[in-house]
Enzyme design. Structure first.
Site, PDB file in Angstrom:
ATOM      1  N   LYS A 135     -34.799 -35.275 -50.718  1.00 25.17           N
ATOM      2  CA  LYS A 135     -35.413 -36.058 -51.794  1.00 25.17           C
ATOM      3  C   LYS A 135     -36.890 -35.685 -51.878  1.00 25.17           C
ATOM      4  CE  LYS A 135     -34.771 -40.786 -53.448  1.00 25.17           C
ATOM      5  NZ  LYS A 135     -34.562 -42.182 -53.023  1.00 25.17           N
TER       6      LYS A 135
HETATM    7  O1  G3P Z   1     -33.771 -45.314 -55.176  1.00 25.05           O
HETATM    8  C1  G3P Z   1     -35.046 -45.798 -55.484  1.00 25.05           C
HETATM    9  C2  G3P Z   1     -35.075 -47.252 -55.295  1.00 25.05           C
HETATM   10  O2  G3P Z   1     -34.906 -47.545 -53.950  1.00 25.05           O
HETATM   11  C3  G3P Z   1     -36.249 -47.978 -55.789  1.00 25.05           C
HETATM   12  O3  G3P Z   1     -35.818 -49.261 -55.974  1.00 25.05           O
HETATM   13  O4  G3P Z   1     -36.024 -51.669 -56.233  1.00 25.05           O
HETATM   14  O5  G3P Z   1     -37.752 -50.378 -54.943  1.00 25.05           O
HETATM   15  O6  G3P Z   1     -37.621 -50.194 -57.420  1.00 25.05           O
HETATM   16  P1  G3P Z   1     -36.879 -50.435 -56.153  1.00 25.05           P
END
Ligand code: G3P
Length: 218
Positions: free
Chosen positions: A87
């Site tokens: 990633k």
């Molecule tokens: O895969 C990316 C994700 O983990 C981000 O999620 O909820 O932190 O915006 P969030």
């Protein structure tokens, strides 16, 4: 539509795998920190443990922000297990790194994507996956699902093979909306996947079936 779970929590990964519909896992440094995984050796072992639980791709994120550092880290991560996908953040050095990994047949997930232009660069560099963050766009009164739609249309028009991996999913409705706009993959918390199971008519219907069965046996 592939289902990835967006967590580094082993119990949740096992639970999703047991459901039989899991196609992979995405992690990020915040999710690893949330599980208290510290130190390179522990982090690497954690990735290997996840790979042994699931069958599909497991995204492991580089921490470096310079080209050489990303290459060094990415090659180490990719060598940990055949299921590891490197990633890489959507920055200039990240695009160069994705191009490098692509030439070496190392799968990549271009993360932190918030615009069609960024997604275009990721595809041109040969990313395996591109991760538009829909929840974080919604958070700032933008339209995350619309970004997924635009990227899907662009990739189809030009025939890019990069898969659109809708990330930062916050709830079940986001998954349904991603289905409607043709995302290739969603990565979400277990709770949002489990939300797909729920319908009050299923619950009331099952209750009636079971009570009718009981009555017929009296
Ligand atoms: O895969 C990316 C994700 O983990 C981000 O999620 O909820 O932190 O915006 P969030």
């Amino acid at each position: 539509m592939k289902f990835f779970i967006d967590t580094a929590n082993i119990e949740q990964i096992k639970e999703a795998q047991a459901l039989g519909v899991l196609d992979g896992v995405t992690t990020n440094p915040s999710l690893m920190a949330k599980e208290g995984i510290k130190g390179e050796e522990n982090i690497f072992n954690h990735y290997k443990t996840i790979c042994e639980i699931v069958d599909g791709d497991v995204s492991a994120e580089v921490i470096s922000t310079d080209f050489e550092g990303m290459i060094r880290e990415g090659e180490i991560l990719a060598a940990l297990h055949p299921q590891i996908t490197v990633k890489v953040p959507m920055i200039k050095e990240g695009i160069k790194a994705i191009k490098y990994f692509s030439a070496k047949n190392i799968r990549t997930n271009c993360t932190l994507v918030f615009s069609p232009g960024q997604a275009l660069l990721a595809a041109k560099a040969g990313a395996t996956y591109v991760s538009p963050f829909i929840g974080r766009l919604d958070d700032i009164a933008s339209d995350g699902v619309d970004l997924v739609y635009k990227i899907v249309q662009m990739y189809r028009f030009y025939g890019y093979e990069t898969q659109v991996l809708a990330a930062s999913i916050r709830h079940t409705q986001h998954i349904i909306q991603c289905v409607e706009v043709g995302a290739d993959v969603i990565t979400s918390p277990l709770s949002a996947i489990e939300g797909l199971l729920k319908h009050p008519l299923t619950d009331s219907g099952l209750k009636t079936f079971l009570s009718d069965y009981e009555k017929s046996q009296e």
